[in-house]
Design a protein around this motif. Structure first.
Motif, short mmCIF file in Angstrom:
data_model
loop_
_atom_site.label_atom_id
_atom_site.label_comp_id
_atom_site.label_asym_id
_atom_site.label_seq_id
_atom_site.Cartn_x
_atom_site.Cartn_y
_atom_site.Cartn_z
N SER A 288 0.83 -1.21 0.00
CA SER A 288 0.00 0.00 0.00
C SER A 288 0.86 1.26 0.00
O SER A 288 0.47 2.29 -0.56
N CYS A 349 -7.09 2.32 6.83
CA CYS A 349 -7.43 1.86 5.48
C CYS A 349 -8.76 2.46 5.02
O CYS A 349 -8.92 2.81 3.84
N SER A 353 -9.29 4.90 1.83
CA SER A 353 -10.24 4.58 0.76
C SER A 353 -11.13 5.77 0.41
O SER A 353 -11.85 5.74 -0.60
N GLN A 354 -11.06 6.84 1.22
CA GLN A 354 -11.83 8.05 0.94
C GLN A 354 -11.01 9.09 0.18
O GLN A 354 -11.52 10.15 -0.18
N ASP A 477 -8.91 4.34 -8.03
CA ASP A 477 -9.75 3.16 -7.87
C ASP A 477 -8.89 1.93 -7.54
O ASP A 477 -9.26 1.11 -6.71
N HIS A 480 -7.73 2.23 -3.97
CA HIS A 480 -8.82 1.91 -3.06
C HIS A 480 -8.99 0.39 -2.91
O HIS A 480 -9.25 -0.12 -1.81
N ALA A 484 -8.46 -1.59 0.62
CA ALA A 484 -9.61 -2.35 1.12
C ALA A 484 -9.19 -3.78 1.46
O ALA A 484 -9.57 -4.32 2.52
#
Length: 515
Positions: A288, A349, A353-354, A477, A480, A484
């Protein structure tokens, strides 16, 4: 009274704490060398004329050699003496650092980086094993390992920052010369500050096992790295399959030997296997970090050094968490502290993701802080559990397993999570590539966000802006999806840890029934 006297006799003196500082600095340096090339490579390539293939080997050979020799060096230290091996490795590391700093050709630099990796493989297992010998008191040992691990993990994140600062004022060779005074300090003080320890009945070093271990690790790491860079291709899959076959042969041989290179009986301890397996899973999520770094540079438009500085608060939070976790775990069961920490990481996380193209930096920085500080208890406490679960004679082997597992997990995380993020990106970007562009521009845009950024610069407006915006959305995307999956993995490992390690009491307290 006897327990109090025993605890007092086990407590480390000032000499041991100074020795810990001497051991932690090389660990910091070895991990810095893993990531310092990120910013230095373009300068090096221009200076010595390295082509693209040579650049890859300059970047990767250090990690290959480091991971390939960890198991061998950990077992060798148990046999010949951990301090002796550490001093030999320090001398080799310092010499190879000078060779790298003054390299005039690509081949010379690749060879120097290979020697640095082999020498670096002596540092981690020897240092952790020596710490287990120096700090007999459990509270002090857990804190000492937390300090050492803070330096070791922090070095990877500090590498790009250190490299950027050095390149601002000095030539590229200066990044390697950092190692010389640190290793010189270790050589000058080791005999006075560090104890010697070796397995009293080590047996002979089985060279067949050494070869099988390297034939397992090197092809597998190479294949995973190639898949991360170029996607699924035949050659990387063949090398991974070869590594798996050699790995099976290695395990079978270890089961038959009286003095194995890697003692598989360590895995019979539930605490050891749970801590090692959980740490492997957590390290997978390190991929990540690469997506976050790319987001800062190619979506937010920051320079590499500015991006590294934005990630610095997360690094500091992680290092502080590793330092404080052993202290907090004196009052709280390690399993509960680890579980709570991983819940914080999962929250990070959710915040990550936002993050969007116009969300600004604050959400990303705060999310990255949560992500890092939450994994700190597991990184620190699991290392203590792994080293503490092994017999003193096998501490070097346990430490080498810890480090080798981390190398495998990070490479696997980049290959698997990186491939997932790339797949999402390539699926989404197809809708934004203009139909009338050349195949070269279309291919570059489809390959990566960096390629799309370069392609957008040569296209007329508004086509270029449309392509760039679409590529950024596609990349986000993909990021994200990666965070996730990382969050889900954090929750799963948290549940497993709370269940499997619930029997371990707070550090320094005895289990029920223990005298």
């Amino acid at each position: 009274m006897k327990d109090t006297a025993l605890e007092s006799s086990n407590r480390a003196s000032l000499n041991e704490w100074i020795g810990l500082a001497v051991l932690s600095l090389p660990a910091l340096l070895v991990s810095i060398d893993l990531s310092v090339m990120i910013l230095a490579l373009p300068h090096i390539s221009l200076s010595i004329g390295a082509d693209s293939t040579e650049q890859l080997w300059i970047m990767d050979i250090y990690g290959f050699m480091l991971s390939g020799f960890l198991i061998t060096m950990g077992s060798l230290g148990d046999r010949i003496g951990r301090r002796k091996l550490l001093m030999f490795g320090a001398a080799a590391f310092g010499s190879a650092s000078v060779l790298a700093a003054y390299s005039s050709t690509s081949g010379m630099l690749i060879a120097a980086r290979a020697l640095l990796g082999i020498a670096g493989a002596t540092v981690s297992p020897s240092s952790l094993a020596l710490i287990s010998n120096m700090f007999r008191d459990h509270k002090q040992r857990s804190l000492a390992i937390g300090i050492w691990f803070m330096c070791s993990m922090g070095g990877m994140a500090l590498g790009p920052i250190v490299g950027g600062m050095m390149l601002e004022h000095f030539s590229w060779g200066s990044i390697f010369l950092l190692g010389v005074p640190v290793m010189a300090l270790l050589l000058l003080t080791a005999s006075h500050l560090l104890p010697e320890y070796r397995d009293p009945a080590p047996g002979h070093l089985d060279m067949t096992s050494v070869m099988l271990s390297m034939c397992t690790i090197l092809p597998t790491i190479y294949g995973l790295k190639e898949i991360a860079k170029q996607g699924l291709q035949i050659l990387p899959l063949i090398t991974i399959a070869a590594g798996v076959v050699f790995g099976m042969l290695f395990v079978r041989r270890q089961q038959r030997l009286d003095s194995p290179l890697m003692d598989l009986r360590l895995f019979a301890n539930p605490a050891f296997s749970t801590a090692l397996g959980g740490l492997f899973g957590i390290t997978l999520t390190g991929a990540s970090m690469l997506f976050i770094a790319q987001h800062l540079q190619f979506v937010e438009g920051l320079s590499p050094l500015a991006a590294a500085m934005c990630m610095l608060p997360g690094v500091v939070a992680s290092m502080a968490g590793m330092l404080l976790s052993p202290i907090i775990a004196r009052r709280v069961r390690p399993s509960l502290l680890i579980g709570a920490g991983l819940a914080v990481s999962a929250t990070g996380c959710i915040l990550l993701s936002q993050v969007g193209a116009g969300s600004g930096l604050s959400t990303l920085i705060v999310g990255y802080i949560f992500f890092n500080v939450g994994v700190a208890p597991f990184a620190s406490l699991s290392s203590d559990i792994i080293i503490g679960s092994a017999p003193p004679a096998k501490a070097g082997s346990a430490a080498s397993l810890l480090q080798t597992s981390g190398e495998f997990a990070f490479a696997l995380g980049i290959a698997v999570l990186g491939s997932i993020g790339t797949y999402v990106y390539r699926t989404q970007i197809a809708d934004f590539i203009p139909r009338d562009v050349t195949p070269l521009i279309a291919g570059a845009s489809r390959e990566s966000l960096a390629g799309a950024v370069s392609a957008a610069k040569v296209l007329p407006e508004p086509i270029g802006s449309t392509l760039l915006h679409g590529a950024q959305i596609a990349f986000i995307d993909g990021m994200h999806a990666v965070v996730a999956i990382s969050g889900g993995l954090m929750i799963a490992i948290a549940i497993l840890t709370v269940i499997k390690l619930r029997h371990i009491p707070p550090i320094g307290q005895k289990t029920p029934g223990e005298m």
